[in-house]
Design a protein around this motif. Structure first.
Motif, PDB file in Angstrom:
ATOM      1  N   SER B 243       0.847  -1.192   0.000  1.00  0.00           N
ATOM      2  CA  SER B 243       0.000   0.000   0.000  1.00  0.00           C
ATOM      3  C   SER B 243       0.887   1.247   0.000  1.00  0.00           C
ATOM      4  O   SER B 243       2.100   1.164   0.122  1.00  0.00           O
ATOM      5  N   SER B 244       0.287   2.392  -0.164  1.00  0.00           N
ATOM      6  CA  SER B 244       1.074   3.620  -0.101  1.00  0.00           C
ATOM      7  C   SER B 244       0.460   4.533   0.935  1.00  0.00           C
ATOM      8  O   SER B 244      -0.733   4.481   1.219  1.00  0.00           O
ATOM      9  N   GLY B 245       1.291   5.343   1.531  1.00  0.00           N
ATOM     10  CA  GLY B 245       0.801   6.240   2.556  1.00  0.00           C
ATOM     11  C   GLY B 245       1.881   7.232   2.922  1.00  0.00           C
ATOM     12  O   GLY B 245       2.950   7.281   2.311  1.00  0.00           O
ATOM     13  N   PHE B 246       1.569   8.004   3.964  1.00  0.00           N
ATOM     14  CA  PHE B 246       2.535   9.003   4.406  1.00  0.00           C
ATOM     15  C   PHE B 246       3.392   8.425   5.520  1.00  0.00           C
ATOM     16  O   PHE B 246       2.905   7.733   6.401  1.00  0.00           O
ATOM     17  N   GLY B 247       4.671   8.719   5.456  1.00  0.00           N
ATOM     18  CA  GLY B 247       5.558   8.317   6.526  1.00  0.00           C
ATOM     19  C   GLY B 247       6.718   9.275   6.603  1.00  0.00           C
ATOM     20  O   GLY B 247       6.863  10.180   5.779  1.00  0.00           O
ATOM     21  N   THR B 248       7.549   9.069   7.589  1.00  0.00           N
ATOM     22  CA  THR B 248       8.729   9.922   7.706  1.00  0.00           C
ATOM     23  C   THR B 248       9.978   9.091   7.439  1.00  0.00           C
ATOM     24  O   THR B 248      10.012   7.919   7.814  1.00  0.00           O
ATOM     25  N   PRO B 249      10.998   9.620   6.866  1.00  0.00           N
ATOM     26  CA  PRO B 249      11.075  10.974   6.321  1.00  0.00           C
ATOM     27  C   PRO B 249      10.468  11.053   4.929  1.00  0.00           C
ATOM     28  O   PRO B 249      10.532  10.100   4.160  1.00  0.00           O
TER      29      PRO B 249
END
Lengths: 191, 277
Positions: B243-249
């Motif tokens: 899946s794709s998503g927001f993460g850091t960095p």
């Protein structure tokens, strides 16, 4: 005859059925010990991962996550050791079953809530822990362990156990007492 | 019949010795219960000792971590470019005439952010000093729950913003120091006292600074920034489970997300493109 009447009841069980049951009990005990020692060892070897795992259940208040993650490895190792040497088998069986039921409940509520282990920290193909999708297998496996513990609760007898050593000590003590018996009284003529 | 009487007598004697044996056994029964009690007590004591020992050991680790002194590292060239905190609690560093803007979405608890910083710090710093690049730091609290106790991400981000407010020339030092000595993930984060000690050794102190820190002035904005970034599809990257998503960095250069782990010359290439010789 005389000896038969005076034999303590507890010496029953020298039949082959009882031997088989003792064998099963021994297998359950050693299996359960292996489970706890293995699991405790893995937890102790990676404390950070243990914290992450405890947090993943999302069921404890944040302040308890640290202490619980600190206590679990030693608790499992201690329980494993006690089960391994076979001391207080019924009690350790009960404690094992209780802890396993707690784990099952944790996994079940994770599953029901659709939680996934996701650290969210990544960078273009870096580390994201894959979603936890093996809930049914985990629960089944833990139920299997509960069965092992349950056997020990119902029939806490196995070979090479401290319990057995203590029991034999008590039986020998009683048998010596019975064999020695009170001093024979002259009873000829008494009715 | 003597035989019968003898056998009855024998039976009577057996009965009496059996009764006597039972009486002795009853007295001995105390010992059986006692050994069972001792066993139960041993089990309970061992289990309790294990639990208490585990909790105490974990607390001991936290105490040891709380005594770590975060080394104060300085970025020598940071005086060469301006640093300012923006209204949305991001920090913009670098000369305004720079043609390239890099947005760095980071979290002080995040180990991969530390990797990014250690890999690219020198080249980023060189471009900042050269005036080709501006960097906007978005310090987020994505990993608040990853510290034990929770909250290191917010704490450190808030203090970094406080430094940027009262002593902007020390912001790069503070930011760099925290990545050079990052707390263990899933372990105890640095405490407020440890972070204040670092700030103090960097020369950041004063009432206003302490008010910003203890008042958690930027907490809400940090959370808002995280919420906005988490839902901003332009910042999403694919994760290892598909899946794709927001993460850091998340590093964005001129509007596009940079794959800095595989594309190691992204910055040099970008500078070459925007500043052709």
């Amino acid at each position: 005859m005389d000896r038969a009447r005076r034999r303590p009841v507890a010496v029953l069980g020298e039949g082959s059925l009882s031997r088989v049951l003792d064998l099963i009990g021994t297998a359950c005990r050693l299996g359960l010990a292996a489970v706890w020692i293995g699991s405790g060892w893995v937890k102790a070897a990676d404390p950070a991962q243990t914290v992450a795992a405890v947090r993943a259940y999302d069921v404890l208040p944040s302040g308890l996550v640290g202490p619980v993650a600190g206590a679990l490895p030693l608790l499992e190792l201690a329980l494993g050791l006690l089960v391994l040497i076979g001391i207080g088998q019924r009690l350790t069986g009960v404690l094992s079953a209780v802890l396993l039921v707690v784990y099952i409940a944790g996994v079940a509520q994770s599953w029901a809530r659709g939680l996934t282990i996701d650290c969210g920290c990544f960078g273009g193909g870096g580390r994201v822990t894959a979603a936890q999708t093996h809930y049914p297998q985990e629960i089944l496996r833990d139920i299997g362990f509960v069965v092992l513990a349950g056997w020990l609760v119902v029939r806490p007898r196995s070979w090479w156990s401290v319990d057995g050593w203590l029991r034999r000590g008590r039986q020998d003590g009683r048998r010596q007492q019975v064999d020695a018996g009170p001093s024979p009284r002259p009873s000829v003529g008494r009715t | 019949m003597s035989g019968g009487r003898a056998s009855r007598t024998r039976t009577k004697r057996q009965g009496k010795s059996a009764a006597a044996a039972k009486a002795v056994a009853a007295a001995r029964g105390g010992r059986r219960d006692l050994s069972k009690i001792v066993v139960a007590v041993v089990v309970v004591v061992v289990v309790a000792a294990a639990v208490i020992g585990g909790v105490l050991f974990e607390q001991h680790k936290a105490n040891v971590a709380a005594q770590t002194v975060i080394p104060a590292r300085t970025v020598a060239g940071s005086a060469k470019y301006p640093v300012s905190i923006e209204k949305d609690a991001t920090v913009l560093v670098g000369r305004p005439t720079a043609k390239i803007t890099v947005d760095a979405y980071e979290d002080f608890e995040c180990p991969i952010c530390r990797e990014f910083e250690s890999q690219y710090f020198t080249s980023v710093e060189r471009q900042l000093e050269a005036g080709t690049v501006q960097v906007r730091y978005h310090m987020l609290n994505l990993l608040d729950q990853s510290s034990v106790p929770a909250g290191y991400s917010s704490l450190s981000a808030n203090m970094a913003l406080a430094v940027a407010t009262v002593a902007p020339d020390k912001f790069m030092d503070f930011h760099y120091s925290l990545y050079q000595k990052q707390p263990e993930e899933n372990g105890p984060g640095w405490t407020q006292a440890q972070l204040l000690s670092l700030a103090d050794r960097l020369g950041v102190r004063g009432t206003r600074f302490h008010q910003l820190v203890t008042g958690r002035t930027y907490y809400r904005q940090i959370q808002t920034n995280l919420d906005n970034a988490s839902t901003n599809k332009a910042l999403f990257q694919p994760s290892s489970n598909g899946s794709s998503g927001f993460g850091t960095p998340t590093i964005v250069a001129d509007g596009t997300v940079v794959n800095w782990q595989s594309d190691t010359t992204w910055l040099a290439d970008l500078v070459k493109t925007r500043y052709p010789e």
